[in-house]
Design an enzyme around this catalytic site. Structure first.
Site, mmCIF file in Angstrom:
data_model
loop_
_atom_site.group_PDB
_atom_site.id
_atom_site.type_symbol
_atom_site.label_atom_id
_atom_site.label_comp_id
_atom_site.label_asym_id
_atom_site.label_seq_id
_atom_site.Cartn_x
_atom_site.Cartn_y
_atom_site.Cartn_z
ATOM 1 N N GLU A 60 63.624 35.935 52.003
ATOM 2 C CA GLU A 60 63.364 36.687 50.776
ATOM 3 C C GLU A 60 64.438 37.732 50.509
ATOM 4 O O GLU A 60 64.777 38.000 49.346
ATOM 5 C CB GLU A 60 61.986 37.350 50.850
ATOM 6 C CG GLU A 60 60.821 36.399 50.652
ATOM 7 C CD GLU A 60 60.575 35.487 51.851
ATOM 8 O OE1 GLU A 60 59.943 34.425 51.673
ATOM 9 O OE2 GLU A 60 61.003 35.847 52.970
ATOM 10 N N HIS A 127 48.660 36.117 53.181
ATOM 11 C CA HIS A 127 48.824 35.372 51.934
ATOM 12 C C HIS A 127 47.860 35.855 50.855
ATOM 13 O O HIS A 127 47.562 35.108 49.920
ATOM 14 C CB HIS A 127 48.620 33.867 52.163
ATOM 15 C CG HIS A 127 49.618 33.247 53.085
ATOM 16 N ND1 HIS A 127 49.498 33.313 54.448
ATOM 17 C CD2 HIS A 127 50.760 32.558 52.840
ATOM 18 C CE1 HIS A 127 50.519 32.685 55.017
ATOM 19 N NE2 HIS A 127 51.304 32.224 54.060
#
Length: 324
Positions: A60, A127
């Site tokens: 990321e 998540h």
């Protein structure tokens, strides 16, 4: 008008902006060949080609760093976090480079960092997070969190066109559960403007994203008991529409701030402070926050249900405020 899901509205906004502006491109993990973990970008590779829909390594920080560099060269990148939880890996480039660029030398970084946020789908602690509070303390960033398909499309369009970095939080629980008529053609929702989702006179709920629908359900239930609840959908968290918050507080005198980010240090504290500073003389009760407890999001479905606010919990808080 066309009936679109929340996911379809996000997808359509990106597609239309990529057709309109050749500077717009998408990069992220599995966004091209696979079409995204939630299929938001399915078919984009075939339509726009591999130079505008780019699969990246699982990094990321590299995704956001590359997006920042491309933006400085005049491009308009949309960087996908496969789950918004992993934006923490890109905290440094976002906070120390993208957000500060305009302040340091006058050059904006026009990037959108988007990804699925929130719980309700039993995704567990890695998540299901809502990271907005981390970034609300960062001057130079903008944060949007739509709760409806129309706002999802309009805020995505506005975010792509914005000259500065925008974090776009798309709640995964809403992806395929929420549908509505979305106007055809260009839809642009101004960043920084809240929306009155339900007018009322007795109690105000200030909220956003998936909790908007919890608030509306609770408001309908309260109406059957004769309590008229106003619901303000913030839509944007940074910059916060303080005028809209003050207006609803002044109207009802009783405010519940509802969000899915955990309680301590969450957006509700900032919103409550704004009301206390600017609307104290209108209040007939303390400002109440409703948010999950200060724990990671549980994986177990019963525990996650206990963790998240729901219409019953909100309804109890409405009645307590009304009776104060």
């Amino acid at each position: 008008m066309a009936v679109l899901t929340y996911l379809e509205a996000i997808r359509l906004a990106m597609l239309e902006e990529m057709e309109r502006d050749p500077r717009v491109f998408i990069l992220g993990e599995d966004v091209a060949a696979y079409g995204g973990a939630f299929r938001v970008t399915a078919g984009f590779l075939e339509k726009f080609g591999e130079t505008r829909v780019i699969d990246t390594p699982i990094s990321e920080s590299a995704i956001v760093g590359a997006a920042i560099g491309a933006a400085l060269m005049g491009m308009r990148p949309i960087a996908e976090m496969q789950f918004i939880d992993f934006i923490s890996c890109a905290f440094d480039p976002l906070v120390n480079y993208a957000a500060k660029s305009r302040f340091r030398w006058g050059g904006g970084v026009s990037i959108v960092v988007r990804g699925p946020s929130g719980g309700g789908v039993h995704g567990g602690p890695f998540h299901s997070q809502n990271p907005e509070a981390y970034f609300m303390n960062v001057p130079g960033l903008k944060i949007v969190a739509p709760g409806t398909p129309t706002d999802a499309k309009g805020l995505m369009t506005a975010a792509i066109r914005d000259p500065d970095p925008v974090i776009y939080l798309e709640h995964k629980f809403l992806y395929r559960r929420i549908k509505e008529d979305v106007p055809d053609g260009e839809v642009v929702v101004p960043i920084g403007k809240a929306r009155l989702a339900r007018p009322g006179t007795d109690v105000s709920i200030v909220t956003y994203a998936a909790m908007l629908h919890v608030a509306l359900e609770a408001a309908e239930s309260a109406a059957r008991d004769g309590i008229d609840v106003e619901v303000l959908d913030l839509r944007t968290l940074l910059p916060l529409d303080e005028e809209a918050v003050i207006a609803t507080a002044a109207k009802t005198g009783k405010v519940l701030v509802l969000h899915e980010a955990t309680r301590t240090g969450g957006p509700g504290g900032e919103i409550a402070a704004v009301i206390a500073e600017r609307a104290f003389e209108y209040l007939d009760a303390p400002v109440v926050r409703m948010a999950p407890p200060d724990t990671p999001v549980p994986y177990s479905p019963p525990l996650e249900e206990y963790f998240l606010p729901n219409a019953e919990k909100v309804g109890n808080a409405i009645r307590a405020l009304y009776d104060y």
